[in-house]
Design a protein around this motif. Sequence first.
Motif, mmCIF file in Angstrom:
data_model
loop_
_atom_site.group_PDB
_atom_site.id
_atom_site.type_symbol
_atom_site.label_atom_id
_atom_site.label_comp_id
_atom_site.label_asym_id
_atom_site.label_seq_id
_atom_site.Cartn_x
_atom_site.Cartn_y
_atom_site.Cartn_z
ATOM 1 N N GLY A 73 27.678 6.558 -34.703
ATOM 2 C CA GLY A 73 28.654 5.485 -34.460
ATOM 3 C C GLY A 73 27.971 4.221 -33.940
ATOM 4 O O GLY A 73 26.744 4.196 -33.777
ATOM 5 N N LEU A 74 28.781 3.190 -33.704
ATOM 6 C CA LEU A 74 28.239 1.933 -33.187
ATOM 7 C C LEU A 74 28.534 1.820 -31.694
ATOM 8 O O LEU A 74 29.635 2.150 -31.258
ATOM 9 N N VAL A 75 27.575 1.328 -30.927
ATOM 10 C CA VAL A 75 27.840 1.075 -29.509
ATOM 11 C C VAL A 75 28.696 -0.200 -29.403
ATOM 12 O O VAL A 75 28.787 -0.971 -30.364
ATOM 13 N N GLY B 11 19.073 -5.266 -37.119
ATOM 14 C CA GLY B 11 20.083 -4.343 -36.573
ATOM 15 C C GLY B 11 21.202 -5.050 -35.828
ATOM 16 O O GLY B 11 22.118 -4.402 -35.329
ATOM 17 N N TYR B 12 21.133 -6.349 -35.733
ATOM 18 C CA TYR B 12 22.169 -7.163 -35.073
ATOM 19 C C TYR B 12 22.298 -8.461 -35.864
ATOM 20 O O TYR B 12 21.271 -9.032 -36.248
ATOM 21 N N LEU C 298 17.506 0.398 -28.049
ATOM 22 C CA LEU C 298 18.384 1.475 -27.568
ATOM 23 C C LEU C 298 17.648 2.814 -27.562
ATOM 24 O O LEU C 298 17.781 3.602 -26.617
ATOM 25 N N ARG C 299 16.851 3.082 -28.594
ATOM 26 C CA ARG C 299 16.100 4.348 -28.636
ATOM 27 C C ARG C 299 15.118 4.439 -27.464
ATOM 28 O O ARG C 299 14.960 5.503 -26.871
ATOM 29 N N ILE D 34 26.018 -4.510 -26.585
ATOM 30 C CA ILE D 34 24.875 -4.864 -27.434
ATOM 31 C C ILE D 34 24.660 -6.381 -27.433
ATOM 32 O O ILE D 34 23.527 -6.858 -27.486
ATOM 33 N N ARG E 87 26.722 7.269 -40.983
ATOM 34 C CA ARG E 87 26.186 5.929 -40.694
ATOM 35 C C ARG E 87 26.448 4.978 -41.849
ATOM 36 O O ARG E 87 26.715 3.802 -41.644
ATOM 37 N N ARG F 67 26.012 -6.394 -36.297
ATOM 38 C CA ARG F 67 26.540 -5.296 -37.103
ATOM 39 C C ARG F 67 28.052 -5.427 -37.299
ATOM 40 O O ARG F 67 28.628 -4.653 -38.060
ATOM 41 N N THR G 238 17.580 -3.929 -32.343
ATOM 42 C CA THR G 238 18.489 -3.364 -31.341
ATOM 43 C C THR G 238 18.391 -1.834 -31.340
ATOM 44 O O THR G 238 18.453 -1.214 -30.278
ATOM 45 N N GLY G 239 18.205 -1.229 -32.520
ATOM 46 C CA GLY G 239 18.038 0.233 -32.584
ATOM 47 C C GLY G 239 16.812 0.685 -31.787
ATOM 48 O O GLY G 239 16.883 1.648 -31.020
ATOM 49 N N ARG H 104 14.410 11.526 -36.883
ATOM 50 C CA ARG H 104 15.363 10.951 -35.943
ATOM 51 C C ARG H 104 16.641 11.775 -36.025
ATOM 52 O O ARG H 104 17.086 12.085 -37.122
ATOM 53 N N MET I 272 24.849 7.118 -30.439
ATOM 54 C CA MET I 272 23.768 6.983 -31.420
ATOM 55 C C MET I 272 23.560 8.281 -32.190
ATOM 56 O O MET I 272 23.403 8.265 -33.411
ATOM 57 N N GLN J 15 30.048 -9.596 -33.368
ATOM 58 C CA GLN J 15 28.649 -9.831 -32.973
ATOM 59 C C GLN J 15 28.109 -11.091 -33.664
ATOM 60 O O GLN J 15 27.354 -11.865 -33.069
HETATM 61 P P1 AMP Z 1 19.268 1.314 -36.228
HETATM 62 O O1 AMP Z 1 17.896 1.749 -35.822
HETATM 63 O O2 AMP Z 1 19.392 -0.166 -36.403
HETATM 64 O O3 AMP Z 1 19.803 2.088 -37.412
HETATM 65 O O4 AMP Z 1 20.232 1.658 -34.988
HETATM 66 C C1 AMP Z 1 20.400 2.990 -34.536
HETATM 67 C C2 AMP Z 1 21.725 3.134 -33.804
HETATM 68 O O5 AMP Z 1 21.762 2.246 -32.674
HETATM 69 C C3 AMP Z 1 22.961 2.775 -34.624
HETATM 70 O O6 AMP Z 1 23.397 3.842 -35.437
HETATM 71 C C4 AMP Z 1 23.958 2.434 -33.515
HETATM 72 O O7 AMP Z 1 24.449 3.594 -32.884
HETATM 73 C C5 AMP Z 1 23.076 1.715 -32.495
HETATM 74 N N1 AMP Z 1 23.022 0.245 -32.757
HETATM 75 C C6 AMP Z 1 21.912 -0.494 -33.077
HETATM 76 N N2 AMP Z 1 22.226 -1.804 -33.240
HETATM 77 C C7 AMP Z 1 23.559 -1.903 -33.012
HETATM 78 C C8 AMP Z 1 24.496 -2.974 -33.048
HETATM 79 N N3 AMP Z 1 24.117 -4.236 -33.355
HETATM 80 N N4 AMP Z 1 25.790 -2.707 -32.759
HETATM 81 C C9 AMP Z 1 26.200 -1.471 -32.450
HETATM 82 N N5 AMP Z 1 25.381 -0.391 -32.420
HETATM 83 C C10 AMP Z 1 24.073 -0.593 -32.685
#
Ligand code: AMP
Length: 214
Positions: free
Chosen positions: A54-56, A82-83, A32-33, A61, A164, A85, A28-29, A153, A50, A89
């Motif tokens: 914080g968390l979306v 990443g899911y 989103l990126r 998601i 985080r 979280r 998921t990260g 990043r 991001m 979810q």
């Molecule tokens: P990650 O690469 O998994 O560390 O994700 C990077 C960022 O994306 C996190 O710090 C959150 O802001 C957002 N993110 C990724 N996955 C989720 C999720 N399952 N729920 C909420 N936010 C997420």
Amino acid sequence: MLLGPPGSGKGTQAARLAGQLSIPHISTGDILRAAVKAGTPLGKQVAGIMASGGLVGDALITDLVRDRLAEPDTANGFILDGYPRTAAQAAALDTMRPPDSLVVVLIQVPDDVIVKRMSSRRVCDNCGLTQSVAHDAVGEEQCPYCGGDLIRRPDDHPDTVRRRLETYAAAATPVIEYYRAREGFGEVNGLQHADRVNGALHAHIQRVMSPRLP
Ligand code: AMP
């Protein structure tokens, strides 16, 4: 599904397992990126959250994961990174696939090791590969594989990493408890060499999957 704090090696292990098992790696990260980089409406919506660590929102998601799991390439399995979280979810995921079909592994790494690892983590601006550098210089290294610029990043900045980790600790405990009692749950020591972590992941998958196979 791989659970574990940011910097636990989850992403690296997920990509490796997906390649070895020929199933998609759903991060998921990463999704989103990519949206932030492409400047899509989703990207604009989540960029600030991001960057601050914080968390979306759960609904946003979860819709994204539900759509991704509806793609035909997930029919033989997938690696989820990443899911979920949050507990909400995790409950939503149980409506997308039979709960008993999930194989869940928690990669354990202590906080102090993570802050150290993440301050040296860089991502190649060109090929997207994650790697670590020997010292803390920013923007001076080149990717050994493609020559692209290695960048930190924005959310790997030490202050954001601490935020985080706090976010992770608050949200992850209920998620881990949600799965801990399940037969498909296991834990792996993330301090080991990446090859040993990979071996332990395969051993767990084998242990859980073999009684389920015909
Ligand atoms: P990650 O690469 O998994 O560390 O994700 C990077 C960022 O994306 C996190 O710090 C959150 O802001 C957002 N993110 C990724 N996955 C989720 C999720 N399952 N729920 C909420 N936010 C997420």
